[in-house]
Design an enzyme around this catalytic site. Structure first.
Site, short mmCIF file in Angstrom:
data_model
loop_
_atom_site.label_atom_id
_atom_site.label_comp_id
_atom_site.label_asym_id
_atom_site.label_seq_id
_atom_site.Cartn_x
_atom_site.Cartn_y
_atom_site.Cartn_z
NE ARG A 1 -3.39 2.66 2.76
CZ ARG A 1 -4.97 2.41 2.39
NH1 ARG A 1 -5.39 1.62 1.89
NH2 ARG A 1 -5.31 3.61 2.67
NE ARG B 1 -11.15 -2.71 1.24
CZ ARG B 1 -10.16 -1.85 1.41
NH1 ARG B 1 -10.42 -0.98 2.15
NH2 ARG B 1 -8.81 -2.24 1.21
CB CYS C 1 -13.70 3.89 -0.30
SG CYS C 1 -13.08 5.36 -0.81
CD GLN D 1 -13.17 0.50 -0.85
OE1 GLN D 1 -12.41 0.62 0.07
NE2 GLN D 1 -14.23 0.25 -0.68
CG ASP E 1 -12.23 8.56 -2.02
OD1 ASP E 1 -12.34 8.56 -0.74
OD2 ASP E 1 -11.35 8.10 -2.79
CG HIS F 1 -8.16 1.16 -3.21
ND1 HIS F 1 -7.60 -0.01 -2.48
CD2 HIS F 1 -8.56 1.79 -2.11
CE1 HIS F 1 -7.94 0.06 -1.26
NE2 HIS F 1 -8.17 1.17 -1.16
#
Length: 316
Positions: free
Chosen positions: A113, A304, A276, A143, A235, A140
């Site tokens: 990440r 997740r 998210c 996600q 987001d 991502h």
């Protein structure tokens, strides 16, 4: 279902972006996630990662991604090792290539990440073990799979649905949702100012996927694009590393806030809201929408973990 059922055709592969997987393969990951969630809710205990290790490399802070990887791997009997920029010399004193070759000899898999997509690609190229993209500036994918699971749970289907990402259309979540939607035949729109439209390369990447699946991809700064949406998604306005642009982003994105009026503009009574997380209430979404019955953010957050466990079971 026993561990043998997870003897998937994906073992040894990496997940850097969903562009590398066929629609049928993505749906197989989704099936694994549905099973993993069912087993978790049934309080089943499995030890499918017993004797295995995963290196968790985090250049960027995280709540959901780190919690999901550590708990999912540990509950299955595996040993996760967390590594921050304070712990390793990734790309600094030691090259990413050399780090990959070292970790590949010590671990069963790597999660990354961080900032650069090229770094996660180098880890996959030189480590010789499965590498999972936990987030980069470009993509991502973990996600996106959690979001697809949340859609499936709410509507019982994927094809024929329409969802709209509202806000910064260039960001990693918007890109990943565009790819997975184009692959799976889900209509996807981005409602954003022209300055923050996704780059042409990602549009060109998704075009043939959408043509094959029948997905309709729209990018517009006109509110009419949300009409008929089954889900509005947003987001944060200012992504990690772009804090200096907060004032400009706020000015650009204020008209794209998800609020009661925008939800009503879909023309549907059962439109859901997704995010998210983490969310900045009063910016990209109002508290009224965020805390409403239409909001599925907590299901999405839980998902997740189940989708990340499914990805690890499939690849490792």
């Amino acid at each position: 279902m026993e561990a043998e059922k997870f003897d998937s055709p994906f073992k040894g592969r990496s997940l850097l972006t969903w562009a590398d997987y066929s629609p049928e393969e993505i749906l197989q990951f989704l099936d694994y996630a549905i099973l993993a969630k069912k087993q978790a809710h049934n309080k089943e205990i499995h030890q499918r990662f017993l004797g295995k290790t995963i290196a968790l490399i985090f250049e960027k802070r995280s709540t959901r991604t780190r919690s999901s990887f550590e708990t999912a791997f540990g509950e299955e009997g595996g040993h996760p090792v967390f590594m921050s920029t304070q712990d390793i010399q990734l790309g600094g004193k030691e090259s990413v290539k050399d780090t990959a070759r070292v970790l590949g000899r010590m671990f069963s898999a790597i999660e990354f990440r961080g900032f650069k997509q090229e770094h996660v690609q180098q880890l996959a190229e030189f480590s010789g073990i499965p590498v999972i993209n936990g987030l980069t500036d470009e993509f991502h994918p973990t996600q996106a799979l959690a979001d697809i699971l949340t859609l499936q749970e709410n509507f019982g289907k994927l094809k024929g649905l329409k969802w709209v990402f509202c806000g910064d259309g260039r960001n990693n979540v918007a890109r990943s949702l565009m790819i997975i939607s184009a692959k799976l035949g889900i209509d996807f729109a981005i409602f954003a100012p022209k300055e923050l439209f996704p780059p042409k390369d990602i549009q060109d990447l998704c075009a043939p996927f959408a043509k094959e699946s029948g997905a309709k991809i729209e990018i517009s700064d006109d509110i009419s694009v949300v009409k008929g949406a089954d889900c509005l998604y947003t987001d944060v306005w200012v992504s990690m590393g772009e804090e200096a642009l907060k004032e400009e982003r706020t000015r650009l994105l204020k008209p794209y806030q998800v609020n009661k009026e925008l939800m009503a503009a879909t023309g549907k009574e059962n439109t859901i809201f997704m995010h998210c997380l983490p969310a900045v209430l009063g910016q990209e979404v109002t508290e009224e929408v965020f805390e409403s019955s239409a909001s599925k953010v907590w299901d999405e957050a839980e998902n997740r973990k189940h989708t990340i466990k499914a990805i690890m079971l499939a690849l490792i």
